[in-house]
Every structure is written in C-alpha cells, then in structure tokens.
Design a protein around this motif. Structure first.
Motif, short mmCIF file in Angstrom:
data_model
loop_
_atom_site.label_atom_id
_atom_site.label_comp_id
_atom_site.label_asym_id
_atom_site.label_seq_id
_atom_site.Cartn_x
_atom_site.Cartn_y
_atom_site.Cartn_z
N SER A 25 1.01 -0.65 -0.36
CA SER A 25 0.61 0.03 0.03
C SER A 25 0.81 1.32 0.11
O SER A 25 -0.31 2.02 0.17
CB SER A 25 -0.69 -0.30 1.29
OG SER A 25 -0.31 -0.49 2.70
N GLY A 26 2.35 1.41 -0.16
CA GLY A 26 3.06 2.26 -0.21
C GLY A 26 4.09 2.06 -0.22
O GLY A 26 5.08 1.00 -0.46
N SER A 27 5.17 2.92 -0.11
CA SER A 27 6.63 2.66 -0.52
C SER A 27 7.22 2.17 0.71
O SER A 27 7.98 3.23 1.91
CB SER A 27 7.41 3.98 -0.69
OG SER A 27 7.05 4.47 -2.16
N ILE A 28 7.80 0.91 0.70
CA ILE A 28 8.06 0.18 2.26
C ILE A 28 9.04 -0.73 1.99
O ILE A 28 10.27 -0.62 2.99
CB ILE A 28 6.54 -0.23 2.93
CG1 ILE A 28 6.53 -2.15 2.55
CG2 ILE A 28 5.58 0.32 3.30
CD1 ILE A 28 5.74 -2.81 2.65
N PHE A 29 10.00 -0.59 0.63
CA PHE A 29 11.10 -1.87 0.75
C PHE A 29 12.04 -1.07 1.11
O PHE A 29 13.17 -1.93 1.61
CB PHE A 29 11.09 -2.00 -0.87
CG PHE A 29 9.97 -2.93 -1.02
CD1 PHE A 29 9.79 -2.58 -2.74
CD2 PHE A 29 8.98 -3.25 -0.80
CE1 PHE A 29 8.46 -3.01 -3.29
CE2 PHE A 29 8.01 -3.75 -1.95
CZ PHE A 29 8.03 -4.02 -2.97
N SER A 30 12.30 0.29 1.50
CA SER A 30 13.77 0.57 2.47
C SER A 30 13.87 0.81 4.14
O SER A 30 14.67 0.92 4.11
CB SER A 30 14.11 1.99 2.10
OG SER A 30 12.38 2.53 2.70
N ILE A 31 11.89 0.26 4.03
CA ILE A 31 12.66 -0.35 5.65
C ILE A 31 11.46 -1.14 5.90
O ILE A 31 11.71 -1.91 7.43
CB ILE A 31 11.61 0.76 6.62
CG1 ILE A 31 10.43 0.79 6.03
CG2 ILE A 31 12.21 2.06 6.52
CD1 ILE A 31 9.35 2.50 6.15
N PHE A 32 11.56 -2.05 5.36
CA PHE A 32 10.76 -3.78 5.17
C PHE A 32 11.47 -4.72 4.65
O PHE A 32 11.47 -4.51 3.49
CB PHE A 32 9.20 -3.80 5.30
CG PHE A 32 8.46 -3.06 6.58
CD1 PHE A 32 8.35 -1.79 6.41
CD2 PHE A 32 7.53 -3.86 7.14
CE1 PHE A 32 7.47 -1.43 7.19
CE2 PHE A 32 6.48 -3.33 7.73
CZ PHE A 32 6.18 -1.95 8.11
N ALA A 33 11.65 -5.74 5.34
CA ALA A 33 11.35 -6.62 4.61
C ALA A 33 10.61 -7.88 4.27
O ALA A 33 9.65 -7.49 4.60
CB ALA A 33 12.72 -7.80 5.25
N MET A 34 10.57 -7.87 3.00
CA MET A 34 9.83 -8.42 2.61
C MET A 34 9.88 -10.11 2.63
O MET A 34 11.07 -10.94 1.91
CB MET A 34 9.20 -8.47 1.09
CG MET A 34 9.16 -6.37 1.26
SD MET A 34 7.29 -6.15 1.90
CE MET A 34 6.28 -6.58 0.92
N SER A 53 15.64 -5.80 3.55
CA SER A 53 15.49 -4.09 3.01
C SER A 53 16.74 -3.19 2.25
O SER A 53 17.04 -2.89 1.10
CB SER A 53 14.92 -3.22 4.13
OG SER A 53 16.34 -2.97 5.30
N SER A 54 17.98 -4.83 2.65
CA SER A 54 19.34 -3.80 2.36
C SER A 54 19.20 -4.86 0.60
O SER A 54 20.16 -4.73 0.15
CB SER A 54 20.35 -5.19 2.58
OG SER A 54 20.20 -6.17 2.80
N GLY A 55 17.93 -5.71 0.18
CA GLY A 55 18.44 -6.46 -0.90
C GLY A 55 18.61 -7.90 -0.87
O GLY A 55 18.90 -8.33 -1.67
N VAL A 56 19.12 -8.43 0.33
CA VAL A 56 19.67 -8.96 0.81
C VAL A 56 18.85 -10.66 0.84
O VAL A 56 17.94 -9.87 1.13
CB VAL A 56 20.43 -9.64 1.98
CG1 VAL A 56 21.09 -10.96 1.93
CG2 VAL A 56 21.65 -8.84 1.93
N THR A 57 18.77 -11.73 0.10
CA THR A 57 17.61 -12.65 -0.15
C THR A 57 17.96 -13.89 0.44
O THR A 57 19.11 -13.91 0.09
CB THR A 57 17.50 -13.24 -1.64
OG1 THR A 57 18.50 -13.47 -2.45
CG2 THR A 57 17.28 -11.36 -2.43
N ASN A 58 16.87 -14.39 0.77
CA ASN A 58 17.07 -15.90 1.04
C ASN A 58 16.02 -16.41 0.78
O ASN A 58 15.30 -16.51 0.89
CB ASN A 58 17.43 -16.00 2.39
CG ASN A 58 16.33 -15.42 3.39
OD1 ASN A 58 15.97 -14.31 3.56
ND2 ASN A 58 15.97 -16.35 4.28
#
Length: 121
Positions: A25-34, A53-58
C-alpha cells in the motif's frame, strides 16, 4: 498500517511456471523485509523466500535454484517467480512485510490474504 494484496496463483502442471505478485500500500521496501511464505494442508506455514531492505535474499532449501524473489520500487510490488514447479509446491502462498532492523521485541508484521498455487496434472 501496511496492506498487502497477492495475485498470480492458479493451477499449473508439474514443470511449469507461475509468477506471484504482492502489491504493497506504500513505499515500504527501504524499511521492510518482504517475504513469501506458504502453507500446505495439515502443515505449518513456512518461509519460502525473503528479501531484506538491503536487498539480501534468502530461500528455503527446497526452492533454491527454482524460485526467485524480486521487488519493483516504482510499483511497490514484490514478485516470486516460480519455475520447475513440483506437486509438493502446492500450497497457499502468503506475502509478508516485517519491519527490518527493528529495535524492539516484536517488529511490526503484516500479511496478505494468500493466493492458492496448485501443481497437478
């Protein structure tokens, strides 16, 4: 409050592909892990893939090399590309947003409503 809406589930044959989408619902990727989780009948919900949020994936070991999580900042959308699907991938898939690097006991966490993925002939 964060709202998440999943789409893209469906019925696919073994070996096929699907792409799930989760619109936030908003621009959250910089502070939320998805994350993408799944729950099969009679089983516990399990983590499938996550992007910090850093872009690291697992990824869960069971999906490594077959699934890819990605995000589009402009569309506030997270994707799960699923290739080489197997019957054991059948489950309801849920999108999750959890506050990353949270300095507290219980980070804020939000869930989508889920989307069904069925892998069958």
């Amino acid at each position: 409050q964060v709202q998440l809406v999943e789409s893209g589930g469906g019925l696919v044959q073994p070996g096929g592909s699907l792409r799930l989408s989760c619109a936030a619902s908003g621009s959250i990727f910089s502070i939320f892990a998805m994350g993408w989780y799944r729950q099969a009948p009679g089983k516990q919900r399990e983590l499938v893939a996550r992007i910090r949020s850093s872009g690291v994936t697992n990824y869960a070991d069971s999906v490594k090399g077959r699934f890819t999580i990605s995000r589009d900042y402009a569309k506030n959308t997270v994707y799960l590309q699923m290739n080489s699907l197997k019957p054991e991938d059948t489950a309801v898939y849920y999108c999750n947003a959890e506050r990353d690097n949270y300095r507290g006991y219980s980070p804020p966490s939000y869930w989508g409503q889920g989307t069904q993925v069925t892998v069958s002939l």
